[in-house]
Structure formats: structure tokens, C-alpha cells
Write an enzyme that holds these catalytic residues in place. Structure first.
Site, mmCIF file in Angstrom:
data_model
loop_
_atom_site.group_PDB
_atom_site.id
_atom_site.type_symbol
_atom_site.label_atom_id
_atom_site.label_comp_id
_atom_site.label_asym_id
_atom_site.label_seq_id
_atom_site.Cartn_x
_atom_site.Cartn_y
_atom_site.Cartn_z
ATOM 1 N N GLY A 71 33.881 115.563 -31.993
ATOM 2 C CA GLY A 71 32.893 116.474 -32.345
ATOM 3 C C GLY A 71 31.709 115.696 -31.599
ATOM 4 O O GLY A 71 31.616 115.001 -30.644
ATOM 5 N N HIS B 150 28.729 117.610 -26.507
ATOM 6 C CA HIS B 150 27.372 117.435 -25.526
ATOM 7 C C HIS B 150 28.110 118.436 -24.284
ATOM 8 O O HIS B 150 29.307 118.565 -24.206
ATOM 9 C CB HIS B 150 27.151 116.141 -25.173
ATOM 10 C CG HIS B 150 27.912 115.415 -24.731
ATOM 11 N ND1 HIS B 150 29.049 115.336 -23.926
ATOM 12 C CD2 HIS B 150 28.421 114.035 -25.468
ATOM 13 C CE1 HIS B 150 29.913 114.333 -23.827
ATOM 14 N NE2 HIS B 150 29.553 113.572 -24.878
ATOM 15 N N HIS C 177 31.764 117.480 -23.189
ATOM 16 C CA HIS C 177 32.804 118.293 -23.719
ATOM 17 C C HIS C 177 32.837 119.917 -23.461
ATOM 18 O O HIS C 177 33.909 120.237 -23.087
ATOM 19 C CB HIS C 177 32.469 118.470 -25.426
ATOM 20 C CG HIS C 177 32.519 116.900 -26.018
ATOM 21 N ND1 HIS C 177 31.418 116.351 -26.265
ATOM 22 C CD2 HIS C 177 33.761 116.072 -26.259
ATOM 23 C CE1 HIS C 177 31.696 115.147 -26.787
ATOM 24 N NE2 HIS C 177 33.081 115.085 -26.839
ATOM 25 N N GLN D 295 42.641 106.181 -21.413
ATOM 26 C CA GLN D 295 43.117 107.306 -22.420
ATOM 27 C C GLN D 295 43.873 108.284 -22.078
ATOM 28 O O GLN D 295 45.073 108.739 -22.385
ATOM 29 C CB GLN D 295 41.851 107.686 -23.369
ATOM 30 C CG GLN D 295 42.370 109.008 -24.405
ATOM 31 C CD GLN D 295 41.046 109.439 -25.144
ATOM 32 O OE1 GLN D 295 40.981 108.675 -26.126
ATOM 33 N NE2 GLN D 295 40.641 110.588 -24.834
ATOM 34 N N VAL E 19 31.241 114.221 -16.394
ATOM 35 C CA VAL E 19 29.801 114.819 -16.387
ATOM 36 C C VAL E 19 28.885 113.706 -16.417
ATOM 37 O O VAL E 19 28.772 112.990 -17.608
ATOM 38 C CB VAL E 19 29.691 115.977 -17.297
ATOM 39 C CG1 VAL E 19 28.249 116.637 -17.276
ATOM 40 C CG2 VAL E 19 30.858 116.967 -17.021
#
Ligand code: PAF
Length: 282
Positions: free
Chosen positions: A31, A34, A37, A155, A178
Site C-alpha cells: 500500500g 505511488h 506501484h 526480493q 521508477v
């Protein structure tokens, strides 16, 4: 867009889509969305017809002295952005839905080795928390494909390994990082920076680019590149955890012949711990 919080409802919605031949693409997030995402959602577009995003701040991947309690939670803003982006389903479970017997004693999924190096060395248990929750989310949503950002390069590598070794039938898509105009990678944790720190934070990307240029130019003395990277960050007031040159495919130590490299760093600036990386092909 539907906003659901139960596993059973998500399964029913996804099964109906898959039954009618639609491919489902999943974007797991914590969550506080920005533009970074939103680029994951854009990357999802090419791979399916239905889009599911999860919003879940996963307690298992935070250490005892980390920012779980203070991690920014903005569900209404997130719902608005996902709706605008054309997402079909927002899955926002509470902790008890994901860990019905508590996160502490929950069954865990671990990718040994890869989870213990780089960030894993400084955040023990972090990647075990990530692989456990991602494995559970992938079982819940059962997507055809799932999107992860290259910003969290380790990850992404750990998740690819888990998916391959557990024979999970999901295609993992990597979405490019980004950045703001000065090169700083977008991250929810950038909010922890003061104004002055935010200006200095661009030095992280500059240090990575300087290392990448040297490597692209044929530099084979990786230890020297790492040492200079650490010095550059310290000179700008960072407290680096590491600055490392690794093989991009498995994060192993590179040899002189390694053609695809990644330079990764994690460094503290004020209250924020920032991570970033750049890849080099030669
Ligand atoms: O990258 C993140 O936001 C999280 O680590 C993830 C993949 C959603 C798992 O909690």
C-alpha cells in the site's frame, strides 16, 4: 473495482474470471501507493485481462526494531489510485486473515542462502517474511502472472527462486524502477527524509551509476568499485549497510568473465533506509 478482505471472496472472484478464459495478473503491495506501484500495474497490462492488487503490510517481514507500526497506511488513497488505473480487485486482508494463528508461530517458506546475503544479512528474517507472505498470496489469488519491481532486486531474485523450486505455476514479471528527476528511486520510505536529506539522497543513484560506468568500461577490480561506492556514500552523510557488485542472475560473486552484473546498495540517511541497484551488461 471490488474491494475485498476475505480469502474466500477473492478465490470466488478469480475462479469466475479464469473459468471464462481471462488471464489474471497480480500486483502484491504494502500500500501507500505511488507512481512506482502504478508502473507495476502498467507492466501487468500486457499479460492479462484481469488485475488484482493486494494491500497488506506484512508484519512477518519487519524486524522488532523496524517501522511496522509507523509504515504509512493510506487505504482510501490506494483504492482511488487502483480504481483509476483500471484494477479489477483490491484485496486488503487484515493480519488475522493471513495469519489466523498469529504471525509469530506461522508456517514459513524460506529460500536459504539467497535470503541471508546483502539485505538479508542486515535484516535477519526479512526475506523469510517476504517469501512466506508472497507464497500465501500466490496460493490465494492463483494468478497467471505476478509483477514485482526491480527496485527490490534481491526480493525479485528470491521470489523467482521460490517460485521455481516450489514449481508454482505463475509467470514472474520484473518491472523497471521508477525514479524522480534527480535519480532517486520512488519508495514509500522516501517520506522519512527531511528536505535537506531528500536533496542529498540523489547521491545514492549517482554512486551506483559511477560504479556501473566503471564496470561497463571494463573494470574487473570489483573490490575497488565497492570500496569507492561506500566512500562516496559516506562522504554524503549516508551510513551504508553495503555496496556490492554481484552477478545479476543469482547474486553470486562475479568473476572477470561475468557479463551481466548488478550493483546493489542499502544505506541509511536520517531515519530512512534506502535501497537501490543498477544492472550492467557487457
Ligand atoms: O515489495 C513489497 O511491497 C513487499 O515486500 C511485498 C512483495 C508486497 C510482500 O509483502
Amino acid at each position: 473495482m471490488r474491494r475485498l478482505s476475505s480469502i474466500a471472496e477473492v478465490r470466488a472472484a478469480v475462479h469466475a474470471w479464469r473459468h471464462s478464459g481471462e488471464r489474471v495478473v497480480f500486483v502484491p503491495t504494502m500500500g501507500n501507493l505511488h507512481a512506482g506501484h502504478m508502473s507495476l500495474i502498467q507492466a501487468a497490462r500486457a499479460h492479462g485481462e484481469r488485475f488484482v492488487a493486494s494491500i497488506f503490510v506484512n508484519p512477518m517481514q519487519f524486524g522488532p526494531n523496524e517501522d511496522f507500526a509507523h509504515y504509512p497506511r493510506t487505504p482510501e488513497h490506494d483504492e482511488h489510485l487502483l480504481r483509476e488505473a483500471g484494477c479489477d480487485l483490491m484485496f486488503m486482508p487484515d493480519v488475522a486473515e493471513i495469519y489466523p494463528h498469529g504471525a509469530e508461530g506461522a508456517t514459513r517458506v524460506e529460500v536459504p542462502g539467497l535470503s541471508d546475503i546483502l539485505c538479508g544479512e542486515f535484516r535477519p528474517g526479512h526475506f523469510q517474511g517476504v517469501t512466506t507472505v508472497v507464497c500465501k498470496l500466490l496460493h490465494i489469488v492463483e494468478p497467471d502472472a505476478a509483477v514485482f519491481g526491480e527496485k527490490d532486486f534481491q526480493q525479485l531474485t528470491v521470489i523467482r527462486r521460490m517460485v521455481s523450486e516450489l514449481c508454482m505455476p505463475v509467470h514472474i514479471i520484473a518491472a523497471p524502477t521508477v525514479r524522480d528527476a534527480d535519480g532517486l528511486a520512488l519508495s514509500s520510505r522516501n517520506q522519512y527524509l527531511s528536505e535537506a536529506e531528500r536533496v542529498r539522497a540523489a547521491a545514492l543513484h549517482r554512486a551506483l551509476m559511477a560504479a556501473a560506468d566503471r564496470l561497463a568500461g571494463g573494470e574487473r577490480d570489483y573490490a575497488a568499485v565497492e570500496r569507492d561506492g561506500l566512500r562516496a556514500l559516506e562522504g554524503q552523510g549516508f551510513r551504508p549497510d553495503y555496496f556490492a557488485v554481484r552477478r545479476a542472475d543469482d547474486l553470486g560473486l562475479p568473476t572477470a568473465d561475468s557479463a551481466h552484473l548488478v550493483v546493489l546498495t542499502a544505506a541509511h540517511l536520517g531515519k530512512a533506509r534506502l535501497i537501490d541497484n543498477v544492472q550492467v551488461r557487457r
